[in-house]
Design an enzyme around this catalytic site. Structure first.
Site, PDB file in Angstrom:
ATOM      1  CB  SER A   1      -0.740  -0.128   1.291  1.00 28.99           C
ATOM      2  OG  SER A   1      -1.900  -0.893   1.253  1.00 28.99           O
TER       3      SER A   1
ATOM      4  CG  HIS B   1      -1.412  -0.229  -4.994  1.00 26.12           C
ATOM      5  ND1 HIS B   1      -2.213   1.146  -4.908  1.00 26.12           N
ATOM      6  CD2 HIS B   1      -1.855  -0.799  -3.800  1.00 26.12           C
ATOM      7  CE1 HIS B   1      -3.055   0.895  -3.717  1.00 26.12           C
ATOM      8  NE2 HIS B   1      -2.731  -0.160  -3.130  1.00 26.12           N
TER       9      HIS B   1
ATOM     10  CD  GLU C   1      -0.664   4.129  -7.181  1.00 27.42           C
ATOM     11  OE1 GLU C   1      -1.139   3.389  -6.207  1.00 27.42           O
ATOM     12  OE2 GLU C   1      -0.638   5.406  -7.056  1.00 27.42           O
TER      13      GLU C   1
ATOM     14  CG  ASN D   1      -3.037   3.231  -0.569  1.00 33.87           C
ATOM     15  OD1 ASN D   1      -4.238   3.341  -0.418  1.00 33.87           O
ATOM     16  ND2 ASN D   1      -2.321   2.141  -0.976  1.00 33.87           N
TER      17      ASN D   1
END
Ligand code: NAD
Length: 280
Positions: free
Chosen positions: A117, A138, A150, A188
Protein backbone atom coordinates in the site's frame (compact mmCIF):
# COMPACT_ATOMS: atom_id res chain seq x y z
CA UNK A 1 2.30 -19.75 -20.60
CA UNK A 2 4.21 -17.92 -17.88
CA UNK A 3 4.09 -19.37 -14.37
CA UNK A 4 2.98 -17.07 -11.55
CA UNK A 5 4.01 -17.17 -7.91
CA UNK A 6 1.86 -15.38 -5.33
CA UNK A 7 3.11 -14.89 -1.78
CA UNK A 8 0.60 -14.12 0.97
CA UNK A 9 -2.89 -15.63 0.73
CA UNK A 10 -4.86 -12.91 2.54
CA UNK A 11 -7.35 -10.50 0.98
CA UNK A 12 -5.03 -9.41 -1.86
CA UNK A 13 -3.12 -12.64 -2.46
CA UNK A 14 -6.37 -14.57 -2.98
CA UNK A 15 -7.64 -11.95 -5.42
CA UNK A 16 -4.37 -11.91 -7.37
CA UNK A 17 -4.17 -15.73 -7.51
CA UNK A 18 -7.80 -15.95 -8.63
CA UNK A 19 -7.33 -13.33 -11.36
CA UNK A 20 -4.38 -15.16 -12.92
CA UNK A 21 -5.94 -18.62 -12.51
CA UNK A 22 -9.17 -17.44 -14.17
CA UNK A 23 -7.12 -16.50 -17.21
CA UNK A 24 -5.54 -19.96 -17.46
CA UNK A 25 -2.22 -19.22 -15.71
CA UNK A 26 -0.63 -21.83 -13.46
CA UNK A 27 -0.32 -20.20 -10.04
CA UNK A 28 1.58 -21.17 -6.90
CA UNK A 29 -0.01 -19.50 -3.85
CA UNK A 30 2.23 -19.48 -0.76
CA UNK A 31 1.40 -18.50 2.81
CA UNK A 32 3.09 -19.35 6.11
CA UNK A 33 -0.25 -20.27 7.68
CA UNK A 34 -1.90 -23.60 6.82
CA UNK A 35 -5.17 -22.21 8.21
CA UNK A 36 -5.00 -19.22 5.86
CA UNK A 37 -4.38 -21.54 2.89
CA UNK A 38 -7.48 -23.61 3.71
CA UNK A 39 -9.56 -20.44 3.97
CA UNK A 40 -8.01 -19.12 0.73
CA UNK A 41 -9.19 -22.22 -1.15
CA UNK A 42 -12.75 -21.77 0.18
CA UNK A 43 -12.77 -18.02 -0.50
CA UNK A 44 -11.53 -18.37 -4.08
CA UNK A 45 -14.06 -21.15 -4.78
CA UNK A 46 -16.92 -19.01 -3.45
CA UNK A 47 -15.75 -15.81 -5.18
CA UNK A 48 -15.57 -17.53 -8.57
CA UNK A 49 -18.96 -19.18 -8.03
CA UNK A 50 -20.61 -15.87 -7.12
CA UNK A 51 -18.99 -13.94 -9.93
CA UNK A 52 -20.06 -16.63 -12.45
CA UNK A 53 -23.60 -16.26 -11.10
CA UNK A 54 -23.68 -12.46 -11.12
CA UNK A 55 -22.01 -12.03 -14.49
CA UNK A 56 -23.84 -14.99 -16.03
CA UNK A 57 -20.46 -16.27 -17.23
CA UNK A 58 -20.67 -20.09 -17.45
CA UNK A 59 -16.99 -20.36 -18.46
CA UNK A 60 -16.06 -19.36 -14.90
CA UNK A 61 -15.87 -22.80 -13.29
CA UNK A 62 -14.65 -22.71 -9.65
CA UNK A 63 -13.21 -26.24 -9.83
CA UNK A 64 -11.28 -25.37 -12.98
CA UNK A 65 -9.95 -22.12 -11.51
CA UNK A 66 -8.85 -23.96 -8.35
CA UNK A 67 -7.14 -26.66 -10.44
CA UNK A 68 -4.81 -23.91 -11.77
CA UNK A 69 -3.68 -22.98 -8.24
CA UNK A 70 -1.17 -24.95 -6.20
CA UNK A 71 -1.51 -24.04 -2.50
CA UNK A 72 1.72 -24.30 -0.54
CA UNK A 73 3.37 -23.32 2.72
CA UNK A 74 6.81 -23.97 1.30
CA UNK A 75 8.82 -21.21 -0.39
CA UNK A 76 10.67 -23.82 -2.48
CA UNK A 77 7.58 -24.08 -4.69
CA UNK A 78 8.20 -20.63 -6.20
CA UNK A 79 11.58 -21.66 -7.64
CA UNK A 80 10.42 -21.89 -11.26
CA UNK A 81 7.99 -18.98 -11.51
CA UNK A 82 8.41 -16.22 -14.12
CA UNK A 83 6.61 -13.53 -12.13
CA UNK A 84 6.21 -13.33 -8.37
CA UNK A 85 3.53 -11.12 -6.81
CA UNK A 86 4.22 -10.49 -3.11
CA UNK A 87 1.21 -9.65 -0.91
CA UNK A 88 2.31 -10.24 2.67
CA UNK A 89 1.21 -8.06 5.59
CA UNK A 90 2.01 -4.32 5.29
CA UNK A 91 5.02 -4.44 7.59
CA UNK A 92 8.52 -3.66 6.33
CA UNK A 93 10.31 -6.10 8.68
CA UNK A 94 8.08 -8.98 7.50
CA UNK A 95 8.53 -8.08 3.85
CA UNK A 96 12.29 -7.74 4.40
CA UNK A 97 12.52 -11.39 5.50
CA UNK A 98 10.41 -12.49 2.54
CA UNK A 99 12.53 -10.66 -0.07
CA UNK A 100 15.80 -11.94 1.38
CA UNK A 101 14.48 -15.48 0.95
CA UNK A 102 12.79 -15.17 -2.43
CA UNK A 103 15.66 -13.27 -3.99
CA UNK A 104 17.87 -16.33 -3.38
CA UNK A 105 15.25 -18.80 -4.62
CA UNK A 106 13.79 -17.46 -7.86
CA UNK A 107 15.20 -17.79 -11.39
CA UNK A 108 17.44 -15.04 -12.71
CA UNK A 109 14.77 -13.66 -15.08
CA UNK A 110 11.94 -13.65 -12.55
CA UNK A 111 10.16 -10.32 -12.14
CA UNK A 112 9.27 -9.40 -8.56
CA UNK A 113 5.96 -7.53 -8.37
CA UNK A 114 5.54 -5.78 -5.02
CA UNK A 115 1.94 -5.34 -3.89
CA UNK A 116 2.25 -2.85 -1.06
CA UNK A 117 0.00 0.00 0.00
CA UNK A 118 2.73 2.45 0.95
CA UNK A 119 6.23 0.95 1.35
CA UNK A 120 8.70 2.45 -1.18
CA UNK A 121 9.57 0.07 -4.01
CA UNK A 122 13.18 1.28 -4.10
CA UNK A 123 13.60 0.27 -0.44
CA UNK A 124 12.25 -3.23 -1.17
CA UNK A 125 14.32 -3.56 -4.36
CA UNK A 126 17.47 -2.84 -2.32
CA UNK A 127 16.89 -6.17 -0.54
CA UNK A 128 17.11 -8.18 -3.76
CA UNK A 129 19.92 -9.37 -6.02
CA UNK A 130 18.64 -7.51 -9.08
CA UNK A 131 16.66 -4.30 -8.38
CA UNK A 132 16.07 -3.77 -12.12
CA UNK A 133 13.57 -6.66 -11.94
CA UNK A 134 11.53 -5.21 -9.07
CA UNK A 135 8.38 -3.24 -9.83
CA UNK A 136 5.51 -1.98 -7.69
CA UNK A 137 2.10 -3.34 -8.64
CA UNK A 138 -0.50 -1.86 -6.36
CA UNK A 139 -3.54 -3.96 -7.22
CA UNK A 140 -6.97 -2.63 -6.28
CA UNK A 141 -9.40 -4.51 -4.07
CA UNK A 142 -11.33 -6.66 -5.02
CA UNK A 143 -8.64 -7.66 -7.52
CA UNK A 144 -10.72 -9.79 -9.94
CA UNK A 145 -13.11 -6.93 -10.69
CA UNK A 146 -10.78 -3.93 -10.61
CA UNK A 147 -9.23 -3.31 -13.99
CA UNK A 148 -6.46 -0.85 -13.19
CA UNK A 149 -3.19 -1.45 -11.38
CA UNK A 150 -1.18 1.49 -10.05
CA UNK A 151 2.28 0.48 -11.22
CA UNK A 152 5.35 1.97 -9.58
CA UNK A 153 8.75 2.51 -11.13
CA UNK A 154 11.43 2.06 -8.46
CA UNK A 155 14.75 3.88 -8.81
CA UNK A 156 16.35 0.94 -10.67
CA UNK A 157 13.29 -0.67 -12.32
CA UNK A 158 14.16 -1.33 -15.98
CA UNK A 159 11.97 -0.48 -18.99
CA UNK A 160 12.00 -4.20 -19.86
CA UNK A 161 10.53 -5.05 -16.44
CA UNK A 162 7.82 -2.41 -16.84
CA UNK A 163 6.94 -3.59 -20.35
CA UNK A 164 6.77 -7.26 -19.35
CA UNK A 165 4.61 -6.40 -16.33
CA UNK A 166 2.33 -4.28 -18.49
CA UNK A 167 1.91 -7.11 -21.02
CA UNK A 168 1.21 -9.67 -18.31
CA UNK A 169 -1.40 -7.48 -16.63
CA UNK A 170 -2.99 -6.61 -19.97
CA UNK A 171 -3.37 -10.35 -20.60
CA UNK A 172 -5.57 -10.67 -17.48
CA UNK A 173 -7.65 -7.64 -18.46
CA UNK A 174 -5.86 -4.95 -16.46
CA UNK A 175 -4.31 -1.71 -17.61
CA UNK A 176 -1.61 0.11 -15.71
CA UNK A 177 -1.13 3.69 -14.58
CA UNK A 178 2.62 4.16 -14.23
CA UNK A 179 3.85 6.45 -11.44
CA UNK A 180 7.13 7.20 -9.72
CA UNK A 181 8.20 5.95 -6.33
CA UNK A 182 7.37 7.88 -3.14
CA UNK A 183 5.68 6.31 -0.08
CA UNK A 184 1.96 5.70 -0.70
CA UNK A 185 2.49 6.48 -4.41
CA UNK A 186 -0.59 8.41 -5.65
CA UNK A 187 -3.59 6.40 -4.42
CA UNK A 188 -2.78 5.79 -0.78
CA UNK A 189 -0.86 9.00 -0.14
CA UNK A 190 -4.14 10.78 -0.84
CA UNK A 191 -6.81 8.24 0.18
CA UNK A 192 -5.32 7.49 3.60
CA UNK A 193 -5.56 11.17 4.51
CA UNK A 194 -9.31 11.19 3.95
CA UNK A 195 -9.92 7.76 5.53
CA UNK A 196 -7.95 8.88 8.60
CA UNK A 197 -9.79 12.20 8.81
CA UNK A 198 -13.13 10.41 8.43
CA UNK A 199 -12.21 8.30 11.47
CA UNK A 200 -11.39 11.51 13.42
CA UNK A 201 -14.82 12.88 12.45
CA UNK A 202 -16.48 9.76 13.93
CA UNK A 203 -14.21 9.91 17.00
CA UNK A 204 -15.22 13.57 17.55
CA UNK A 205 -18.89 12.52 17.21
CA UNK A 206 -19.49 14.95 14.38
CA UNK A 207 -21.37 12.26 12.47
CA UNK A 208 -22.01 8.52 12.36
CA UNK A 209 -20.00 6.34 9.91
CA UNK A 210 -23.15 5.99 7.78
CA UNK A 211 -23.59 9.77 7.51
CA UNK A 212 -19.89 10.38 6.79
CA UNK A 213 -20.10 7.91 3.92
CA UNK A 214 -23.46 9.26 2.69
CA UNK A 215 -21.92 12.72 2.30
CA UNK A 216 -19.24 11.30 0.00
CA UNK A 217 -21.66 9.11 -1.97
CA UNK A 218 -24.62 11.46 -2.25
CA UNK A 219 -22.83 14.80 -2.41
CA UNK A 220 -19.62 13.88 -4.23
CA UNK A 221 -20.96 10.87 -6.20
CA UNK A 222 -18.21 8.57 -4.89
CA UNK A 223 -19.09 4.89 -5.27
CA UNK A 224 -18.00 4.19 -1.70
CA UNK A 225 -17.47 6.40 1.33
CA UNK A 226 -14.08 6.64 3.12
CA UNK A 227 -15.11 4.40 6.03
CA UNK A 228 -16.62 1.71 3.79
CA UNK A 229 -13.35 1.82 1.87
CA UNK A 230 -11.30 1.50 5.07
CA UNK A 231 -13.41 -1.51 6.14
CA UNK A 232 -12.91 -3.12 2.73
CA UNK A 233 -9.14 -2.63 2.80
CA UNK A 234 -8.87 -3.89 6.39
CA UNK A 235 -8.40 -1.45 9.30
CA UNK A 236 -5.18 -3.24 10.32
CA UNK A 237 -3.77 -2.59 6.85
CA UNK A 238 -4.94 1.04 6.97
CA UNK A 239 -3.21 1.58 10.34
CA UNK A 240 -0.01 -0.11 9.12
CA UNK A 241 -0.07 2.06 5.99
CA UNK A 242 -0.59 5.27 7.96
CA UNK A 243 2.37 4.30 10.15
CA UNK A 244 4.52 3.82 7.05
CA UNK A 245 3.40 7.20 5.67
CA UNK A 246 4.02 8.95 9.01
CA UNK A 247 7.45 7.37 9.49
CA UNK A 248 8.65 7.96 5.95
CA UNK A 249 7.43 11.55 5.44
CA UNK A 250 7.82 12.52 9.12
CA UNK A 251 4.71 14.61 8.57
CA UNK A 252 2.08 14.85 11.31
CA UNK A 253 -0.72 14.95 8.74
CA UNK A 254 -0.34 11.14 8.51
CA UNK A 255 -0.62 10.55 12.29
CA UNK A 256 -3.03 7.66 12.78
CA UNK A 257 -6.41 8.41 14.41
CA UNK A 258 -6.53 6.80 17.90
CA UNK A 259 -10.00 5.41 17.15
CA UNK A 260 -8.60 3.39 14.22
CA UNK A 261 -5.84 1.98 16.42
CA UNK A 262 -8.32 1.14 19.18
CA UNK A 263 -10.56 -0.72 16.71
CA UNK A 264 -7.60 -2.77 15.48
CA UNK A 265 -6.60 -3.56 19.08
CA UNK A 266 -10.15 -4.81 19.61
CA UNK A 267 -9.92 -7.09 16.56
CA UNK A 268 -12.36 -4.99 14.50
CA UNK A 269 -10.55 -5.24 11.17
CA UNK A 270 -13.53 -4.44 8.93
CA UNK A 271 -15.00 -6.73 6.29
CA UNK A 272 -12.45 -9.51 6.73
CA UNK A 273 -13.24 -9.94 10.45
CA UNK A 274 -16.98 -9.30 10.11
CA UNK A 275 -16.94 -6.03 12.08
CA UNK A 276 -15.41 -2.61 11.54
CA UNK A 277 -17.27 0.68 11.12
CA UNK A 278 -20.01 -1.60 9.77
CA UNK A 279 -21.18 -5.15 10.51
CA UNK A 280 -20.79 -7.77 7.75
P1 NAD B 1 -3.87 -9.66 4.79
O1 NAD B 1 -3.58 -9.37 6.21
O2 NAD B 1 -5.26 -9.99 4.39
O3 NAD B 1 -2.91 -10.85 4.26
C1 NAD B 1 -1.55 -10.92 4.49
C2 NAD B 1 -1.12 -12.38 4.40
O4 NAD B 1 0.30 -12.46 4.45
C3 NAD B 1 -1.65 -13.24 5.56
O5 NAD B 1 -2.39 -14.31 5.03
C4 NAD B 1 -0.38 -13.74 6.26
O6 NAD B 1 -0.50 -15.06 6.76
C5 NAD B 1 0.61 -13.67 5.11
N1 NAD B 1 2.02 -13.64 5.53
C6 NAD B 1 2.58 -12.94 6.55
N2 NAD B 1 3.90 -13.17 6.59
C7 NAD B 1 4.19 -14.04 5.58
C8 NAD B 1 5.38 -14.64 5.10
N3 NAD B 1 6.54 -14.41 5.68
N4 NAD B 1 5.30 -15.48 4.04
C9 NAD B 1 4.09 -15.72 3.43
N5 NAD B 1 2.94 -15.16 3.84
C10 NAD B 1 2.98 -14.34 4.90
O7 NAD B 1 -3.34 -8.39 3.99
P2 NAD B 1 -3.80 -7.88 2.53
O8 NAD B 1 -4.91 -6.91 2.68
O9 NAD B 1 -3.94 -9.04 1.61
O10 NAD B 1 -2.51 -7.01 2.13
C11 NAD B 1 -1.35 -7.61 1.59
C12 NAD B 1 -0.48 -6.52 0.98
O11 NAD B 1 -1.21 -5.87 -0.07
C13 NAD B 1 -0.10 -5.43 1.99
O12 NAD B 1 1.18 -4.96 1.74
C14 NAD B 1 -1.14 -4.34 1.71
O13 NAD B 1 -0.70 -3.07 2.08
C15 NAD B 1 -1.30 -4.48 0.19
N6 NAD B 1 -2.56 -4.00 -0.35
C16 NAD B 1 -3.74 -4.18 0.34
C17 NAD B 1 -4.94 -3.74 -0.23
C18 NAD B 1 -6.26 -3.95 0.46
O14 NAD B 1 -7.27 -3.38 0.03
N7 NAD B 1 -6.35 -4.79 1.50
C19 NAD B 1 -4.93 -3.13 -1.49
C20 NAD B 1 -3.71 -3.01 -2.18
C21 NAD B 1 -2.53 -3.44 -1.60
Amino acid sequence: MKKIGVIGAGVMGCGVAQSFAQHGYQVVLVDISEEVLIKAKEDIYNNVRFSAFYTNNCSLDPEKVLSNIYFSNNYESIKKVDFLVENVTENYELKEEVYKQVSELVNEGCILMVNTSCIPITKIAALTKDPTKVVGTHFMNPVPIKNTVETIRGYYTSEETINKTKELLYDIGKEIVLVNDYPGFVSNRISHLYMNEAAFVVQDQVATPEDVDRIFKQCYSHKMGPLETADLIGLDTVVNSLDVLFNTYQDSKFKCCPLLRKMVDAGLYGKKSGQGFYTY
